[in-house]
Design a protein around this motif. Structure first.
Motif, PDB file in Angstrom:
ATOM      1  N   ILE A  67      39.727 -11.086 -39.830  1.00  0.00           N
ATOM      2  CA  ILE A  67      41.020 -11.654 -39.399  1.00  0.00           C
ATOM      3  C   ILE A  67      42.074 -10.670 -39.028  1.00  0.00           C
ATOM      4  O   ILE A  67      42.670 -11.109 -37.960  1.00  0.00           O
ATOM      5  N   ARG A  68      42.193  -9.474 -39.370  1.00  0.00           N
ATOM      6  CA  ARG A  68      43.112  -8.567 -38.880  1.00  0.00           C
ATOM      7  C   ARG A  68      42.728  -8.157 -37.781  1.00  0.00           C
ATOM      8  O   ARG A  68      43.494  -7.949 -36.337  1.00  0.00           O
ATOM      9  N   ASP A  69      41.246  -7.939 -37.284  1.00  0.00           N
ATOM     10  CA  ASP A  69      40.930  -7.497 -36.002  1.00  0.00           C
ATOM     11  C   ASP A  69      41.024  -8.670 -34.910  1.00  0.00           C
ATOM     12  O   ASP A  69      41.081  -8.254 -33.691  1.00  0.00           O
ATOM     13  N   MET A  70      40.984  -9.850 -35.478  1.00  0.00           N
ATOM     14  CA  MET A  70      41.324 -10.845 -34.377  1.00  0.00           C
ATOM     15  C   MET A  70      42.629 -10.927 -33.904  1.00  0.00           C
ATOM     16  O   MET A  70      42.930 -11.455 -32.769  1.00  0.00           O
ATOM     17  N   GLN A  71      43.586 -10.325 -34.734  1.00  0.00           N
ATOM     18  CA  GLN A  71      45.003 -10.224 -34.401  1.00  0.00           C
ATOM     19  C   GLN A  71      45.529 -11.491 -34.027  1.00  0.00           C
ATOM     20  O   GLN A  71      46.298 -11.637 -33.305  1.00  0.00           O
ATOM     21  N   LEU A  72      45.327 -12.456 -34.966  1.00  0.00           N
ATOM     22  CA  LEU A  72      45.971 -13.816 -35.050  1.00  0.00           C
ATOM     23  C   LEU A  72      47.406 -13.527 -35.617  1.00  0.00           C
ATOM     24  O   LEU A  72      47.713 -12.788 -36.502  1.00  0.00           O
ATOM     25  N   SER A  73      48.303 -14.348 -34.769  1.00  0.00           N
ATOM     26  CA  SER A  73      49.738 -14.248 -35.438  1.00  0.00           C
ATOM     27  C   SER A  73      49.822 -15.168 -36.765  1.00  0.00           C
ATOM     28  O   SER A  73      48.791 -15.754 -36.854  1.00  0.00           O
ATOM     29  N   PRO A  74      50.677 -14.898 -37.472  1.00  0.00           N
ATOM     30  CA  PRO A  74      50.937 -15.694 -38.717  1.00  0.00           C
ATOM     31  C   PRO A  74      50.839 -17.153 -38.483  1.00  0.00           C
ATOM     32  O   PRO A  74      50.285 -17.966 -39.320  1.00  0.00           O
ATOM     33  N   TYR A  75      51.404 -17.641 -37.402  1.00  0.00           N
ATOM     34  CA  TYR A  75      51.656 -19.180 -36.919  1.00  0.00           C
ATOM     35  C   TYR A  75      50.009 -19.637 -36.632  1.00  0.00           C
ATOM     36  O   TYR A  75      49.683 -20.749 -37.249  1.00  0.00           O
ATOM     37  N   ALA A  76      49.338 -18.677 -36.085  1.00  0.00           N
ATOM     38  CA  ALA A  76      47.905 -19.316 -35.719  1.00  0.00           C
ATOM     39  C   ALA A  76      47.096 -19.273 -36.747  1.00  0.00           C
ATOM     40  O   ALA A  76      46.351 -20.108 -37.073  1.00  0.00           O
ATOM     41  N   LEU A  77      47.090 -18.337 -37.591  1.00  0.00           N
ATOM     42  CA  LEU A  77      46.417 -18.298 -39.233  1.00  0.00           C
ATOM     43  C   LEU A  77      46.795 -19.550 -39.852  1.00  0.00           C
ATOM     44  O   LEU A  77      45.696 -20.209 -40.463  1.00  0.00           O
ATOM     45  N   LEU A  78      47.989 -19.797 -40.002  1.00  0.00           N
ATOM     46  CA  LEU A  78      48.506 -20.971 -40.686  1.00  0.00           C
ATOM     47  C   LEU A  78      48.039 -22.249 -39.950  1.00  0.00           C
ATOM     48  O   LEU A  78      47.421 -23.080 -40.857  1.00  0.00           O
ATOM     49  N   ILE A  93      41.215 -16.220 -49.731  1.00  0.00           N
ATOM     50  CA  ILE A  93      42.243 -16.413 -48.337  1.00  0.00           C
ATOM     51  C   ILE A  93      43.373 -15.456 -48.821  1.00  0.00           C
ATOM     52  O   ILE A  93      44.042 -14.997 -47.812  1.00  0.00           O
ATOM     53  N   LEU A  94      43.774 -15.124 -50.179  1.00  0.00           N
ATOM     54  CA  LEU A  94      44.889 -14.310 -50.370  1.00  0.00           C
ATOM     55  C   LEU A  94      44.776 -12.925 -49.736  1.00  0.00           C
ATOM     56  O   LEU A  94      45.892 -12.500 -49.123  1.00  0.00           O
ATOM     57  N   PRO A  95      43.578 -12.503 -49.569  1.00  0.00           N
ATOM     58  CA  PRO A  95      43.711 -11.024 -48.662  1.00  0.00           C
ATOM     59  C   PRO A  95      44.217 -11.071 -47.409  1.00  0.00           C
ATOM     60  O   PRO A  95      44.886 -10.359 -46.713  1.00  0.00           O
ATOM     61  N   GLU A 139      47.987 -12.038 -47.276  1.00  0.00           N
ATOM     62  CA  GLU A 139      48.763 -10.558 -47.631  1.00  0.00           C
ATOM     63  C   GLU A 139      48.792  -9.603 -46.382  1.00  0.00           C
ATOM     64  O   GLU A 139      49.804  -8.967 -45.877  1.00  0.00           O
ATOM     65  N   ALA A 140      47.455  -9.584 -45.599  1.00  0.00           N
ATOM     66  CA  ALA A 140      47.411  -9.000 -44.632  1.00  0.00           C
ATOM     67  C   ALA A 140      48.200  -9.412 -43.465  1.00  0.00           C
ATOM     68  O   ALA A 140      48.507  -8.560 -42.561  1.00  0.00           O
ATOM     69  N   ALA A 141      48.308 -10.399 -43.276  1.00  0.00           N
ATOM     70  CA  ALA A 141      49.356 -11.265 -42.229  1.00  0.00           C
ATOM     71  C   ALA A 141      50.581 -11.006 -42.568  1.00  0.00           C
ATOM     72  O   ALA A 141      51.463 -11.554 -41.924  1.00  0.00           O
ATOM     73  N   GLY A 142      51.149 -10.459 -43.849  1.00  0.00           N
ATOM     74  CA  GLY A 142      52.554 -10.722 -44.286  1.00  0.00           C
ATOM     75  C   GLY A 142      53.166 -11.695 -44.912  1.00  0.00           C
ATOM     76  O   GLY A 142      54.442 -11.886 -44.695  1.00  0.00           O
ATOM     77  N   ILE A 143      52.439 -12.672 -45.233  1.00  0.00           N
ATOM     78  CA  ILE A 143      52.908 -13.982 -45.594  1.00  0.00           C
ATOM     79  C   ILE A 143      53.271 -13.614 -47.079  1.00  0.00           C
ATOM     80  O   ILE A 143      52.278 -13.230 -47.756  1.00  0.00           O
ATOM     81  N   ASP A 144      54.252 -14.446 -47.653  1.00  0.00           N
ATOM     82  CA  ASP A 144      54.640 -14.306 -48.794  1.00  0.00           C
ATOM     83  C   ASP A 144      53.826 -15.313 -49.801  1.00  0.00           C
ATOM     84  O   ASP A 144      53.600 -16.515 -49.489  1.00  0.00           O
ATOM     85  N   LYS A 145      53.313 -14.572 -50.859  1.00  0.00           N
ATOM     86  CA  LYS A 145      52.407 -15.753 -51.700  1.00  0.00           C
ATOM     87  C   LYS A 145      53.004 -16.768 -52.390  1.00  0.00           C
ATOM     88  O   LYS A 145      52.306 -17.574 -52.825  1.00  0.00           O
ATOM     89  N   LEU A 146      54.291 -16.609 -52.765  1.00  0.00           N
ATOM     90  CA  LEU A 146      55.133 -17.560 -53.347  1.00  0.00           C
ATOM     91  C   LEU A 146      55.375 -18.792 -52.419  1.00  0.00           C
ATOM     92  O   LEU A 146      54.900 -19.980 -52.638  1.00  0.00           O
ATOM     93  N   TRP A 147      55.811 -18.303 -51.020  1.00  0.00           N
ATOM     94  CA  TRP A 147      55.638 -19.288 -49.991  1.00  0.00           C
ATOM     95  C   TRP A 147      54.477 -20.093 -49.767  1.00  0.00           C
ATOM     96  O   TRP A 147      54.616 -21.179 -49.570  1.00  0.00           O
TER      97      TRP A 147
END
Length: 435
Positions: free
Chosen positions: A312-323, A350-352, A355-363
């Motif tokens: 996922i990191r290598d695909m360089q998806l933005s957090p919005y695209a990942l969500l 999915i949690l790794p 976290e790699a995308a910088g998204i808060d686990k609580l949110w």
């Protein structure tokens, strides 16, 4: 064998086992054993024993059976009748009138049950015959009930939030607090839709013949007092930092027993039935959690989650695209599995990525629950659809079509949470700063 091939083999194996009708927990354990045997040299049996025991012997999980028991007790009271009688006089002047009882009743019951199916059954048994007899539109009755019952997953105390908290090692109290504003927001969106629909279709809303004085409204509101006090005990003790989730659950059980006794529905038979029902549900959830914990550990030994996160990191998806991709994934998965199974199946993998995308686990926990809510009203395995089908006698596709506008409103709520994450994070931050 590379990680992509291993992932595909295990995913296909899990789908085959689930399609064969095997219990979810057993399927998870089998796939975990296969993963360790095929892609790791670690001792699978010893690891399974320690992981299964460790996953269900945590103190955090003790809140789960207590909240489930509280919901089972309240399911057998006259709570729904009291809520209808207490809410109806205040809604006569709103566009949509008594249709809002479905939404507010579900929101209130969700706050003391934590179960979507129990909310749909309890409120539906009261509201469907009553609203149908008064001449309200059937599709709107069914749709508002199906959509609003999903609030049982979001408004605390939520069983699925406890499951997510255990699986993701996130504070259950913070998750409960985080679910309050999104739950109120979603209920408000449902009520707004019903109001707008009623203004556009006045012929489908019966004329209200009853007239209430202010004193009559206040007097009727006294029927809501017991459940409001119970919500105050449970949620207030958590928010004020006076009780842990488990201690609040104990308060909830005591309060539910007191309500049942006051309504004269507490008999030896209802007490035993509620206890057996809570035991069955809790054992099912714990069994699934144990299977998911072992599968998560097995995946860790194979290196698949780490590999997927790197992919996922290598695909360089933005957090919005990942969500966006995850939203589609969860909706599709929710068409075939219940909400708790979706959460425990996916969190470990999915949690790794999150976290790699910088998204808060609580949110992310609130986001997951909201998307899982959507799956409760999507065929073929939307649990709320089955409950309402049993209540109304309508086929499941008719119920799903009636619930479609509320499904779309949930999609809009997901977008709002993504664009404005403070809707989730603000209240927990305030609570943390106070404590």
């Amino acid at each position: 064998m590379d990680i992509a091939t291993a992932s595909i083999i295990l995913a296909i194996g899990l789908l085959v086992l689930l399609a064969a009708g095997l219990w979810v927990a057993i399927a998870l354990l089998i796939v975990g054993l296969a993963a360790m045997s095929m892609f790791s040299s670690a001792p699978a049996g010893a690891i399974m024993a320690t992981t299964v025991w460790g996953s269900i012997s945590t103190w955090t999980l003790t809140a789960l059976p207590l909240f489930v028991w509280m919901g089972e007790i309240l399911f057998r009271t006259r709570l729904s009748e009291d809520m209808f009688g207490g809410l109806a006089p205040w809604l006569t002047r709103l566009p949509g009138r008594l249709m809002h009882v479905n939404i507010l009743g579900c929101a209130v019951f969700a706050a003391v049950s934590g179960s979507s199916a129990a909310t749909a059954m309890t409120i539906g048994k009261m509201s469907v015959p009553e609203l149908s007899q008064r001449g309200y539109d059937e599709k709107q009755i069914i749709g508002s009930l199906a959509g609003s019952a999903t609030l049982g997953l979001l408004i605390p105390p939520s069983i699925i939030l406890i499951v997510y908290g255990v699986a993701a090692e996130e504070s259950i109290i913070r998750l409960f607090i985080a679910g309050i504003i999104p739950g109120i927001l979603l209920a408000g969106m449902f009520m707004s839709y019903v109001a707008v629909w009623s203004l556009m279709n006045p012929a489908k809303v019966p004329v209200m013949t009853e007239q209430y004085t202010l004193w009559q409204r206040i007097a009727a509101s006294r029927r809501l007092l017991p459940v409001i006090l119970l919500i105050g005990f449970v949620i207030g003790s958590i928010y004020a930092g006076l009780a842990t989730a488990t201690e609040a659950a104990c308060l909830g059980v005591v309060g539910a027993l007191a309500l049942s006794a006051l309504s004269r529905t507490l008999t030896w038979s209802t007490f035993v039935d509620s206890l057996i029902g809570a035991t069955k549900t809790s054992c099912m959830i714990c069994f699934i959690l144990a299977g998911a914990a072992f599968l998560s550990t097995a995946m860790g030994f194979t290196g698949i989650p780490r590999g997927l996160a790197e992919w996922i990191r290598d695909m360089q998806l933005s957090p919005y695209a990942l969500l966006a991709a995850l939203t589609v994934f969860f909706i599709v998965l929710g068409c075939f599995l219940d909400g708790i199974s979706v959460v425990v199946l996916t969190v470990a993998v999915i949690l790794p990525m999150i976290e790699a995308a910088g998204i808060d686990k609580l949110w992310f926990g609130i986001y997951v629950v909201l998307v899982v809510e959507m799956s409760q009203i999507t065929p073929p395995v939307g649990f709320n659809l089955f409950v309402i089908q049993g209540l109304t006698g309508r086929n499941i596709l008719y119920v799903a079509k009636a619930a479609l506008p509320f499904f779309l409103l949930m999609c809009a709520a997901v977008v709002l949470l993504i664009v404005f994450p403070e809707v989730v994070t603000w209240l927990p931050e305030v609570a943390t700063s106070r404590n």
